[in-house]
Motif scaffolding. Sequence first.
Motif, PDB file in Angstrom:
ATOM      1  N   ALA A  94       0.834  -1.207   0.000  1.00  5.52           N
ATOM      2  CA  ALA A  94       0.000   0.000   0.000  1.00  5.52           C
ATOM      3  C   ALA A  94       0.867   1.256   0.000  1.00  5.52           C
ATOM      4  O   ALA A  94       0.566   2.237  -0.698  1.00  5.52           O
ATOM      5  CB  ALA A  94      -0.929  -0.007   1.213  1.00  5.52           C
ATOM      6  N   LEU A  95       1.960   1.237   0.752  1.00  2.00           N
ATOM      7  CA  LEU A  95       2.856   2.399   0.775  1.00  2.00           C
ATOM      8  C   LEU A  95       3.462   2.643  -0.603  1.00  2.00           C
ATOM      9  O   LEU A  95       3.527   3.792  -1.077  1.00  2.00           O
ATOM     10  CB  LEU A  95       3.957   2.170   1.810  1.00  2.00           C
ATOM     11  CG  LEU A  95       5.033   3.262   1.891  1.00  2.00           C
ATOM     12  CD1 LEU A  95       4.426   4.605   2.254  1.00  2.00           C
ATOM     13  CD2 LEU A  95       6.118   2.866   2.887  1.00  2.00           C
ATOM     14  N   THR A  96       3.901   1.586  -1.257  1.00  2.00           N
ATOM     15  CA  THR A  96       4.489   1.726  -2.587  1.00  2.00           C
ATOM     16  C   THR A  96       3.479   2.312  -3.572  1.00  2.00           C
ATOM     17  O   THR A  96       3.819   3.166  -4.403  1.00  2.00           O
ATOM     18  CB  THR A  96       4.983   0.353  -3.088  1.00  2.00           C
ATOM     19  OG1 THR A  96       5.876  -0.200  -2.128  1.00  2.00           O
ATOM     20  CG2 THR A  96       5.699   0.481  -4.415  1.00  2.00           C
ATOM     21  N   TRP A  97       2.237   1.861  -3.488  1.00  3.08           N
ATOM     22  CA  TRP A  97       1.191   2.349  -4.390  1.00  3.08           C
ATOM     23  C   TRP A  97       0.917   3.843  -4.164  1.00  3.08           C
ATOM     24  O   TRP A  97       0.763   4.617  -5.117  1.00  3.08           O
ATOM     25  CB  TRP A  97      -0.072   1.538  -4.168  1.00  3.08           C
ATOM     26  CG  TRP A  97      -1.210   1.924  -5.057  1.00  3.08           C
ATOM     27  CD1 TRP A  97      -1.295   1.763  -6.415  1.00  3.08           C
ATOM     28  CD2 TRP A  97      -2.440   2.520  -4.653  1.00  3.08           C
ATOM     29  NE1 TRP A  97      -2.510   2.228  -6.884  1.00  3.08           N
ATOM     30  CE2 TRP A  97      -3.225   2.698  -5.825  1.00  3.08           C
ATOM     31  CE3 TRP A  97      -2.964   2.913  -3.427  1.00  3.08           C
ATOM     32  CZ2 TRP A  97      -4.506   3.252  -5.772  1.00  3.08           C
ATOM     33  CZ3 TRP A  97      -4.241   3.464  -3.385  1.00  3.08           C
ATOM     34  CH2 TRP A  97      -4.984   3.628  -4.556  1.00  3.08           C
ATOM     35  N   LEU A  98       0.896   4.281  -2.905  1.00  2.64           N
ATOM     36  CA  LEU A  98       0.662   5.688  -2.602  1.00  2.64           C
ATOM     37  C   LEU A  98       1.777   6.574  -3.164  1.00  2.64           C
ATOM     38  O   LEU A  98       1.524   7.685  -3.649  1.00  2.64           O
ATOM     39  CB  LEU A  98       0.540   5.893  -1.094  1.00  2.64           C
ATOM     40  CG  LEU A  98      -0.743   5.353  -0.446  1.00  2.64           C
ATOM     41  CD1 LEU A  98      -0.668   5.476   1.068  1.00  2.64           C
ATOM     42  CD2 LEU A  98      -1.972   6.084  -0.987  1.00  2.64           C
ATOM     43  N   VAL A  99       3.021   6.100  -3.120  1.00  3.96           N
ATOM     44  CA  VAL A  99       4.123   6.880  -3.673  1.00  3.96           C
ATOM     45  C   VAL A  99       3.988   6.992  -5.193  1.00  3.96           C
ATOM     46  O   VAL A  99       4.281   8.037  -5.779  1.00  3.96           O
ATOM     47  CB  VAL A  99       5.477   6.251  -3.300  1.00  3.96           C
ATOM     48  CG1 VAL A  99       6.622   6.971  -3.999  1.00  3.96           C
ATOM     49  CG2 VAL A  99       5.680   6.306  -1.798  1.00  3.96           C
ATOM     50  N   THR A 100       3.538   5.919  -5.840  1.00  8.70           N
ATOM     51  CA  THR A 100       3.326   5.976  -7.283  1.00  8.70           C
ATOM     52  C   THR A 100       2.302   7.055  -7.630  1.00  8.70           C
ATOM     53  O   THR A 100       2.469   7.803  -8.604  1.00  8.70           O
ATOM     54  CB  THR A 100       2.857   4.613  -7.813  1.00  8.70           C
ATOM     55  OG1 THR A 100       3.809   3.609  -7.455  1.00  8.70           O
ATOM     56  CG2 THR A 100       2.705   4.636  -9.330  1.00  8.70           C
ATOM     57  N   LEU A 101       1.248   7.155  -6.826  1.00  8.01           N
ATOM     58  CA  LEU A 101       0.271   8.233  -7.036  1.00  8.01           C
ATOM     59  C   LEU A 101       0.917   9.601  -6.831  1.00  8.01           C
ATOM     60  O   LEU A 101       0.590  10.566  -7.533  1.00  8.01           O
ATOM     61  CB  LEU A 101      -0.904   8.050  -6.080  1.00  8.01           C
ATOM     62  CG  LEU A 101      -1.796   6.823  -6.322  1.00  8.01           C
ATOM     63  CD1 LEU A 101      -2.900   6.750  -5.260  1.00  8.01           C
ATOM     64  CD2 LEU A 101      -2.412   6.859  -7.719  1.00  8.01           C
TER      65      LEU A 101
END
Length: 429
Positions: A94-101
Amino acid sequence: MSVVDKPRRSWMIDTSPLRVTAFRRIWIGTGASFFGFQFTAVAVPVQMFAITHSPFWVGLLGVAGLIPLLIFGLWGGAVADVVDRRRLLLASSALTWLVTLGLLAQAALGARSPHLLLALTAIQSVGFAISTPTRQSIVPRIVPTAMVPSANTLNYTTTTAGGVLGPLAAGLIMGIWSTGTGVEVAYAVDALLFTVTFWATWRLPPIPPIEPDDSGEKPTAGLRGIVVGLRYLITQPVLLLSFGIDLIAMVFAMPRALFPAVAEDRFGGGSAVGWLFSAIAIGSVLAGFTSGWISRVRRQGIALVAAVVTWGVAIGLSGFAHQLWLMVLLLAVAGAADLVSAVYRQTIMQTFAPDRLRGRLQGVFTVVVAGGPRLGDLRAGGTADLTGVGASWVGGGFVAAGLAVVLAFAFPALIRYRPVPEPGDNAGR
């Protein structure tokens, strides 16, 4: 019915681990996330080079990713030994996905800040540092021990297939749209594909820690737990040497930070950058499809050393190429060697270490495997500013090959290593 079959004599890739439902799910999730991440992996250095026009700034992306890896790779591995590994994988993903956003937002807003790119890369590295040892320590829990080399080969082949298609698609995007619009589309694709990873991880069974064994050591997620893992590591020459030889290969012979400059100077930019970023993965995929022999090799240490030497020589030769097809071909040879070395490094670690320490050692493994290329980015970019791109590329490859040979023969524990057959099967179903 048992999922363990008699080893096949085919040269084609062994797909038998896919009959294990839990492994099939993590395999799908890993493949989707890695394919999507390749869009970001190309877009970030391309955007950085477009902003700064400096290979050194591109190389600094490696430093930004390295420091969180050193801290959170070790800590994440320790946590993976004391909590449910499925839940930890969901949280770190989830953290990785938020950074992509966040990357998508800064590109869409036209921030053009190299410092912001470095910061987002560092935060993304935190998620990667935690999720990687967690995901890798799950594999020996869900497949039989005899299938671990084949399962690792499937994972590496699938992720490197994403490494082929992702950069090519990203390069196509860069060729169709302007740099600004192209990086926005690339970040958006990565964010969209990450939803598949969440679904696959959510569908995994619970993977709680195993009860302490006769050693009496109860895993902890703090500093003491990390120290216990490191203390075990320094007493095992085979593991130390396998980590060391990989560091040599990545620090001295990873030319990734030079790809944007070479694509522009030698090949006119455009889709050439996608070919360079995907070339190593092309060779890895081809090697994976013909990898049926990998699980039958007993002298895994010698195979690992030979693969690293081949990697270094192929990288060195590719630096001389001024035709795109020749550079891609030689980088593909290096990629084939990298697939072989990666499978044996991972297999040696997973089958050598006890499960109570596996998360922590996977954390160290993540620091080495993921941190090495980032140090390589810094080394390549910094050397290129001093000696030129060609000298940095060629010299690094041949230095890596030479140092690997010296290390292997100076400390022969690795080239003498053979795996010990397991008396039973401790895998979950």
